[in-house]
Each structure stands twice: as structure tokens, then as C-alpha cells.
Write an enzyme that holds these catalytic residues in place. Structure first.
Site, PDB file in Angstrom:
ATOM      1  N   SER A 126       0.866  -0.945  -0.256  1.00  0.00           N
ATOM      2  CA  SER A 126      -0.076  -0.064   0.273  1.00  0.00           C
ATOM      3  C   SER A 126       1.249   1.133   0.207  1.00  0.00           C
ATOM      4  O   SER A 126       2.313   1.364   0.325  1.00  0.00           O
ATOM      5  CB  SER A 126      -0.677  -0.045   1.323  1.00  0.00           C
ATOM      6  OG  SER A 126      -1.673   1.352   1.552  1.00  0.00           O
ATOM      7  N   TYR A 151      -2.378  -1.153  11.035  1.00  0.00           N
ATOM      8  CA  TYR A 151      -2.295  -1.562   9.857  1.00  0.00           C
ATOM      9  C   TYR A 151      -1.308  -1.933   8.928  1.00  0.00           C
ATOM     10  O   TYR A 151      -0.782  -2.592   7.740  1.00  0.00           O
ATOM     11  CB  TYR A 151      -3.923  -1.298   9.337  1.00  0.00           C
ATOM     12  CG  TYR A 151      -3.465  -1.334   7.724  1.00  0.00           C
ATOM     13  CD1 TYR A 151      -3.738  -3.059   7.491  1.00  0.00           C
ATOM     14  CD2 TYR A 151      -3.513  -0.777   6.738  1.00  0.00           C
ATOM     15  CE1 TYR A 151      -3.991  -2.935   5.874  1.00  0.00           C
ATOM     16  CE2 TYR A 151      -3.574  -0.831   5.148  1.00  0.00           C
ATOM     17  CZ  TYR A 151      -3.992  -2.111   5.161  1.00  0.00           C
ATOM     18  OH  TYR A 151      -3.719  -2.072   3.709  1.00  0.00           O
ATOM     19  N   LYS A 155       1.569  -3.880   6.833  1.00  0.00           N
ATOM     20  CA  LYS A 155       1.821  -4.274   5.267  1.00  0.00           C
ATOM     21  C   LYS A 155       4.149  -3.406   5.132  1.00  0.00           C
ATOM     22  O   LYS A 155       4.537  -4.306   4.340  1.00  0.00           O
ATOM     23  CB  LYS A 155       1.175  -2.681   4.085  1.00  0.00           C
ATOM     24  CG  LYS A 155       0.065  -2.610   4.385  1.00  0.00           C
ATOM     25  CD  LYS A 155      -0.305  -3.953   3.705  1.00  0.00           C
ATOM     26  CE  LYS A 155      -1.282  -5.421   3.822  1.00  0.00           C
ATOM     27  NZ  LYS A 155      -1.474  -6.073   2.659  1.00  0.00           N
TER      28      LYS A 155
HETATM   29  P1  NAD Z   1     -11.269  -7.717   0.847  1.00  0.00           P
HETATM   30  O1  NAD Z   1     -11.067  -7.506   2.902  1.00  0.00           O
HETATM   31  O2  NAD Z   1     -12.075  -7.083   0.218  1.00  0.00           O
HETATM   32  O3  NAD Z   1     -10.146  -8.364   0.665  1.00  0.00           O
HETATM   33  C1  NAD Z   1      -9.217  -9.719   1.929  1.00  0.00           C
HETATM   34  C2  NAD Z   1      -9.508 -11.032   1.559  1.00  0.00           C
HETATM   35  O4  NAD Z   1      -9.007 -12.365   2.156  1.00  0.00           O
HETATM   36  C3  NAD Z   1     -11.357 -11.171   2.222  1.00  0.00           C
HETATM   37  O5  NAD Z   1     -12.358 -12.345   1.148  1.00  0.00           O
HETATM   38  C4  NAD Z   1     -10.905 -11.706   3.292  1.00  0.00           C
HETATM   39  O6  NAD Z   1     -11.972 -13.193   3.969  1.00  0.00           O
HETATM   40  C5  NAD Z   1      -9.949 -12.978   3.290  1.00  0.00           C
HETATM   41  N1  NAD Z   1      -8.662 -13.140   4.494  1.00  0.00           N
HETATM   42  C6  NAD Z   1      -8.328 -11.692   5.360  1.00  0.00           C
HETATM   43  N2  NAD Z   1      -8.011 -13.261   5.896  1.00  0.00           N
HETATM   44  C7  NAD Z   1      -8.110 -14.078   6.180  1.00  0.00           C
HETATM   45  C8  NAD Z   1      -6.437 -15.433   6.512  1.00  0.00           C
HETATM   46  N3  NAD Z   1      -6.316 -15.276   7.393  1.00  0.00           N
HETATM   47  N4  NAD Z   1      -7.178 -16.784   5.869  1.00  0.00           N
HETATM   48  C9  NAD Z   1      -7.751 -16.933   4.948  1.00  0.00           C
HETATM   49  N5  NAD Z   1      -8.599 -14.931   3.758  1.00  0.00           N
HETATM   50  C10 NAD Z   1      -8.476 -14.475   4.417  1.00  0.00           C
HETATM   51  O7  NAD Z   1      -9.292  -6.366   0.304  1.00  0.00           O
HETATM   52  P2  NAD Z   1      -8.844  -5.903  -0.061  1.00  0.00           P
HETATM   53  O8  NAD Z   1      -9.297  -4.133  -0.540  1.00  0.00           O
HETATM   54  O9  NAD Z   1      -9.258  -6.345  -1.931  1.00  0.00           O
HETATM   55  O10 NAD Z   1      -7.484  -6.049  -0.048  1.00  0.00           O
HETATM   56  C11 NAD Z   1      -6.688  -6.581  -0.371  1.00  0.00           C
HETATM   57  C12 NAD Z   1      -5.295  -6.646  -0.274  1.00  0.00           C
HETATM   58  O11 NAD Z   1      -4.847  -5.027  -0.592  1.00  0.00           O
HETATM   59  C13 NAD Z   1      -5.628  -6.897   1.307  1.00  0.00           C
HETATM   60  O12 NAD Z   1      -4.095  -7.142   1.821  1.00  0.00           O
HETATM   61  C14 NAD Z   1      -4.967  -5.592   1.384  1.00  0.00           C
HETATM   62  O13 NAD Z   1      -4.502  -4.679   2.864  1.00  0.00           O
HETATM   63  C15 NAD Z   1      -4.564  -4.584   0.642  1.00  0.00           C
HETATM   64  N6  NAD Z   1      -4.765  -3.160  -0.019  1.00  0.00           N
HETATM   65  C16 NAD Z   1      -6.196  -2.908  -0.421  1.00  0.00           C
HETATM   66  C17 NAD Z   1      -5.878  -1.294  -0.018  1.00  0.00           C
HETATM   67  C18 NAD Z   1      -7.905  -0.749  -0.178  1.00  0.00           C
HETATM   68  O14 NAD Z   1      -7.999  -0.204  -0.446  1.00  0.00           O
HETATM   69  N7  NAD Z   1      -8.544  -2.212  -0.837  1.00  0.00           N
HETATM   70  C19 NAD Z   1      -5.121  -0.495  -0.427  1.00  0.00           C
HETATM   71  C20 NAD Z   1      -3.842  -0.680  -0.224  1.00  0.00           C
HETATM   72  C21 NAD Z   1      -4.044  -2.182  -0.005  1.00  0.00           C
HETATM   73  N1  UFG Z   2     -12.679  10.858   3.329  1.00  0.00           N
HETATM   74  C1  UFG Z   2     -13.904  11.325   3.865  1.00  0.00           C
HETATM   75  N2  UFG Z   2     -14.576  10.816   4.483  1.00  0.00           N
HETATM   76  C2  UFG Z   2     -15.332   9.266   4.857  1.00  0.00           C
HETATM   77  C3  UFG Z   2     -14.169   8.743   4.152  1.00  0.00           C
HETATM   78  C4  UFG Z   2     -13.361   9.677   3.624  1.00  0.00           C
HETATM   79  O1  UFG Z   2     -14.431  12.710   4.141  1.00  0.00           O
HETATM   80  O2  UFG Z   2     -16.314   8.775   5.024  1.00  0.00           O
HETATM   81  C5  UFG Z   2     -11.202  11.254   3.229  1.00  0.00           C
HETATM   82  C6  UFG Z   2     -10.508  10.707   4.407  1.00  0.00           C
HETATM   83  O3  UFG Z   2     -10.532  11.380   5.437  1.00  0.00           O
HETATM   84  C7  UFG Z   2      -8.920  10.886   3.240  1.00  0.00           C
HETATM   85  C8  UFG Z   2     -10.359  10.261   1.629  1.00  0.00           C
HETATM   86  O4  UFG Z   2     -11.503  10.318   1.517  1.00  0.00           O
HETATM   87  O5  UFG Z   2      -9.119  12.204   3.273  1.00  0.00           O
HETATM   88  C9  UFG Z   2      -9.657   9.103   1.473  1.00  0.00           C
HETATM   89  O6  UFG Z   2      -9.814   8.724   2.417  1.00  0.00           O
HETATM   90  P1  UFG Z   2     -10.254   6.654   2.629  1.00  0.00           P
HETATM   91  O7  UFG Z   2     -10.202   5.906   3.808  1.00  0.00           O
HETATM   92  O8  UFG Z   2     -10.604   6.359   1.338  1.00  0.00           O
HETATM   93  O9  UFG Z   2      -9.074   5.917   1.569  1.00  0.00           O
HETATM   94  P2  UFG Z   2      -7.004   6.863   2.808  1.00  0.00           P
HETATM   95  O10 UFG Z   2      -6.455   6.897   1.645  1.00  0.00           O
HETATM   96  O11 UFG Z   2      -7.591   6.781   4.231  1.00  0.00           O
HETATM   97  O12 UFG Z   2      -7.229   5.083   2.851  1.00  0.00           O
HETATM   98  C10 UFG Z   2      -7.086   4.143   1.985  1.00  0.00           C
HETATM   99  C11 UFG Z   2      -6.977   2.691   2.736  1.00  0.00           C
HETATM  100  C12 UFG Z   2      -5.390   1.968   2.852  1.00  0.00           C
HETATM  101  C13 UFG Z   2      -4.466   2.101   2.340  1.00  0.00           C
HETATM  102  C14 UFG Z   2      -4.093   3.488   1.723  1.00  0.00           C
HETATM  103  C15 UFG Z   2      -3.755   3.605   0.628  1.00  0.00           C
HETATM  104  O13 UFG Z   2      -8.255   2.911   3.333  1.00  0.00           O
HETATM  105  O14 UFG Z   2      -6.246   0.806   3.533  1.00  0.00           O
HETATM  106  O15 UFG Z   2      -6.522   3.786   0.642  1.00  0.00           O
HETATM  107  O16 UFG Z   2      -3.871   2.384  -0.083  1.00  0.00           O
HETATM  108  F1  UFG Z   2      -3.674   1.716   3.126  1.00  0.00           F
END
Ligand code: NAD
Ligand code: UFG
Length: 343
Positions: A126, A151, A155
Site C-alpha cells: 500500500s 495495519y 504492510k
Molecule cells: P478484502 O477484505 O475485500 O479482501 C481480503 C480477503 O482476504 C477477504 O476476502 C478476506 O475474507 C480474506 N482473508 C482475510 N484474512 C484471511 C485469512 N487469515 N485467511 C484467508 N483469507 C483471509 O480487501 P481488499 O480491498 O481486496 O484488499 C486486498 C489486499 O490489498 C489486502 O492485503 C489489503 O491490505 C491490500 N490493500 C488494499 C487497499 C484498499 O484500499 N482496498 C489498499 C492498499 C492495499
Molecule cells: N474521507 C472522508 N469521509 C469519509 C471517508 C473518507 O472525507 O467518510 C476522506 C478521508 O479523510 C481521506 C479520503 O477521503 O481524505 C480517502 O479516504 P479513504 O479512507 O477512502 O482512503 P485512505 O487514503 O485513508 O486509505 C486507503 C485504505 C488504506 C490504504 C490506503 C492507501 O483505507 O488501507 O488507502 O492504499 F492503505
């Protein structure tokens, strides 16, 4: 046909990636414990691609389940590792849950891979690892900052594990640092399914627009940015999914230049919270109910990606714009709100 294990493959990014992998001709095996997703995503992946991926309900924290899985499944060529918990606020309240799931789960996976001589992995990291970057756009050489949350720390640890294993020459990895994934598949059959109150901006917007939430709160408009709200690099989940296919093909064909390679995955465009709201209102014609609230603790002010390395070295480029992200998120929200499966 190359066989790819996708951990977390019923989740948001994992399910979109499974679709792109199948479309690209890979055989996909999914492990997920359904802790943050639903099994009907397997049906949906089949509806989109015409191929049903193998699904194994297993928890990466359980070494016995993993050993059993690898005993019964031969010939995996590489792993794409998504499975993790991702709620920043929850990780602050319950750090051990995050250390256990994200770090122990990944350690188990790497142990099982090593024992079974599987030596290629693509890892979900991330842009959170950069914290408040010294310069924008942020490139892959920017320093890793002290994590803002447990969290974020998990990562960083995941990345470090891969750097350490690469140094011992046991495994090759591609580490993908996502910026802000949003949007949904054009079919509206898969998309993000937040459980409970969404933390992230776009699901909060769509749930408000559909009437599931009363009002969106904008977390502060007094930042040092043109309109005072935070700036992020929103990237369409289908573009992101395609980057995994590109990264996989790079690692499988032995083209990686280092044993652990890092790529930013973003569009290179920074958009403020207000710009996202305006884009949503424009493409949907809906007037969103929102108010300006206080700053949210831990938010970085601005971050967006330098995309040069992903473009030139990985050979991947994000294609879809913010309007497209808003439209597909909205279509998915309407579809899932109408679906009886969502319970
Ligand atoms: P998500 O929660 O939709 O998907 C994660 C999946 O992993 C889920 O289906 C959950 O059931 C499964 N899971 C969790 N723990 C597990 C375990 N111990 N064993 C087996 N399955 C398990 O999340 P996502 O948004 O698809 O994110 C996927 C990856 O990308 C994560 O590693 C997250 O940290 C990373 N990531 C996500 C974002 C974001 O904003 N969505 C940003 C940066 C990085
Ligand atoms: N925001 C609002 N109102 C809300 C939700 C979010 O104003 O109800 C704002 C936040 O304050 C931020 C922006 O929208 O300024 C984006 O917020 P998100 O929560 O959508 O995303 P972040 O950038 O905080 O974080 C996300 C994921 C993290 C990941 C990161 C970078 O939640 O897990 O992107 O990939 F690490």
C-alpha cells in the site's frame, strides 16, 4: 495452463484479479476464509468468465489447514497474496488481531510455499508505507516512514519479509503498492462489499446516495490543498487487477531485475475529496447529502503516485478515469443493494 493460488480471492481486489487471470488463460485456485467476503463471489467470477475457480475455505492462520491444502494441491506456479485485514481504525483498536492475521498469516503462507518449493509471489502492499511523503508525486525510492497504524505496520513487515527472503534467494517477489482502489467490474456482478459502516470514501458516498447512510462527512476542509480537502490517487480496481496479471507474467517469465521488485500502482493524478464528490454527482446526476466535519486522525494531507516505473519497467498503465470509477461504483452499489445475496 499455469496454476495460480490467489489468497483472499473472494475479496474486493482478489475477485477482480481472479477474473483477469482467468481471462488471461491462467488456472485460478482461491483460498479465503470468508472473514470479509462472501462465497457467492465465486459464482459471480464464473458468471463473468465462464470458468469456475477452485475455492478452498481455509484460514492462513491455521498451519494445519494450509499443509492440508498444499498436500492436496500440486503444481502451483505462483501465488498472489491478498488475504489480510485492512481497516486502519480497527487495527488501532485491536493491533494483535492485525499482527496475527496479516503477519502470522503471511508467515504461514511463506513457510508453506517454501516447503512446497513455490518460489514466486505477488504481494499487496500500500502507498500507506510512504506516510506523508517528502515529495510528490511519490516514487518507489521514497523513504518508508514510521507506520501511522498497526495495519500500515503489517504492510511494511510483509514487504520486509519478502526483501529478507529474496536476499536468501529462496523466493522472488513483486511488491505492488496500491494507491486508492475504487470502482467495480463493468458487469456490476463484483465490487467492493464493505461489512458494516464503510471507512473508505467511495463506498460511503455510494451508500449515502442509495439511502443506506444519511450523510457523508468530509473529514476536514482546512488542509493546505487547493480546496482544503485531502488529495489521493484513486485507481480503478480493474486497472489494478490487470497490473497483477502483468506482474505475474513478469515474474513467471523470469524478467524481474531484482529478487524483490517494487511498483507503485496509481494513475498519477491527485484528486481531492471534493473533486471525488463532484465527479460522483456529475456522472450520476444525484445531489449527494454531505457536510464538512473535523479532520480524521492519521490522514496524510496529499499523496499521489509517480507512475514512471510501473509504466516503463512493468509495462502497465492505468487507463480508466475518475468518472468511470464513480459510475462503476454506483452501478455496483445499486446492483448489490437490490440483491438478496447481500445478507
Ligand atoms: P478484502 O477484505 O475485500 O479482501 C481480503 C480477503 O482476504 C477477504 O476476502 C478476506 O475474507 C480474506 N482473508 C482475510 N484474512 C484471511 C485469512 N487469515 N485467511 C484467508 N483469507 C483471509 O480487501 P481488499 O480491498 O481486496 O484488499 C486486498 C489486499 O490489498 C489486502 O492485503 C489489503 O491490505 C491490500 N490493500 C488494499 C487497499 C484498499 O484500499 N482496498 C489498499 C492498499 C492495499
Ligand atoms: N474521507 C472522508 N469521509 C469519509 C471517508 C473518507 O472525507 O467518510 C476522506 C478521508 O479523510 C481521506 C479520503 O477521503 O481524505 C480517502 O479516504 P479513504 O479512507 O477512502 O482512503 P485512505 O487514503 O485513508 O486509505 C486507503 C485504505 C488504506 C490504504 C490506503 C492507501 O483505507 O488501507 O488507502 O492504499 F492503505
Amino acid at each position: 495452463m499455469m496454476k495460480i493460488l490467489v489468497t483472499g480471492g473472494t475479496g474486493y481486489i482478489g475477485s477482480h484479479t481472479a477474473v483477469e487471470l482467468i481471462n488471461a488463460g491462467y488456472e485460478v485456485i482461491i483460498i479465503d476464509n470468508l472473514s470479509n467476503s462472501k462465497e457467492f463471489f465465486i459464482d459471480r467470477i464464473e458468471m463473468i468468465t465462464g470458468t469456475r475457480p477452485v475455492f478452498v475455505n481455509a484460514d492462513l492462520r491455521d498451519m494445519n489447514e494450509l499443509n492440508e491444502f498444499f498436500k492436496n494441491t500440486n503444481g502451483i506456479d505462483a501465488v498472489i497474496h491478498f488475504a489480510a485485514f485492512k481497516a486502519v481504525g480497527e487495527s488501532v483498536k485491536d493491533p494483535l488481531l492485525y499482527y496475527d492475521n496479516n503477519i502470522c498469516g503471511m508467515t504461514n503462507l511463506l513457510k508453506a510455499m517454501t516447503a512446497n518449493k513455490i518460489d514466486k509471489i505477488v504481494y499487496s502492499s500500500s502507498c500507506t508505507v510512504y506516510g506523508e511523503a517528502n515529495k510528490l508525486p511519490v516514487d518507489e525510492n521514497s523513504p518508508i516512514k514510521k507506520a501511522e497504524s498497526p495495519y500500515g505496520f503489517t504492510k511494511q513487515v510483509g514487504e520486509q519479509m519478502l526483501f529478507d527472503i529474496a536476499a536468501s534467494k529462496e523466493m522472488k517477489s513483486v511488491i505492488l503498492r496500491y494507491f486508492n482502489p475504487t470502482g467495480a467490474h463493468d458487469s456490476s456482478l463484483i465490487g467492493e462489499l464493505p461489512i458494516g459502516v464503510p471507512n473508505n470514501l467511495v463506498p460511503y458516498i455510494t451508500q449515502t446516495a442509495v439511502g443506506q447512510r444519511d450523510m457523508l462527512t468530509v473529514n476536514g476542509n482546512d488542509y493546505d490543498t487547493p480546496d482544503g480537502t485531502n488529495i489521493r490517487d484513486y485507481i480503478h480496481v480493474v486497472d489494478l487487477a490487470k497490473a497483477h496479471v502483468t506482474a505475474l507474467s513478469r515474474i513467471l517469465s523470469g524478467k524481474t531485475e531484482q529478487d524483490a521488485e517494487v511498483f507503485n500502482l496509481g494513475t498519477g493524478n491527485g484528486n481531492s475529496v471534493m473533486e471525488v464528490i463532484n465527479a460522483f454527482e456529475k456522472v450520476t446526476g444525484i445531489k449527494l447529502n454531505y457536510r464538512i466535519g473535523p479532520r480524521r486522525e492519521g490522514d496524510v494531507i496529499s499523496i499521489y503516485s509517480d507512475t514512471e516505473k510501473a509504466n516503463k519497467v512493468l509495462g502497465w498503465e492505468a487507463k480508466r478515469d475518475l468518472a468511470d470509477m464513480m459510475l462503476t461504483s454506483w452501478n455496483w452499489q445499486k446492483a448489490i443493494s437490490n440483491s438478496t445475496n447481500n445478507n
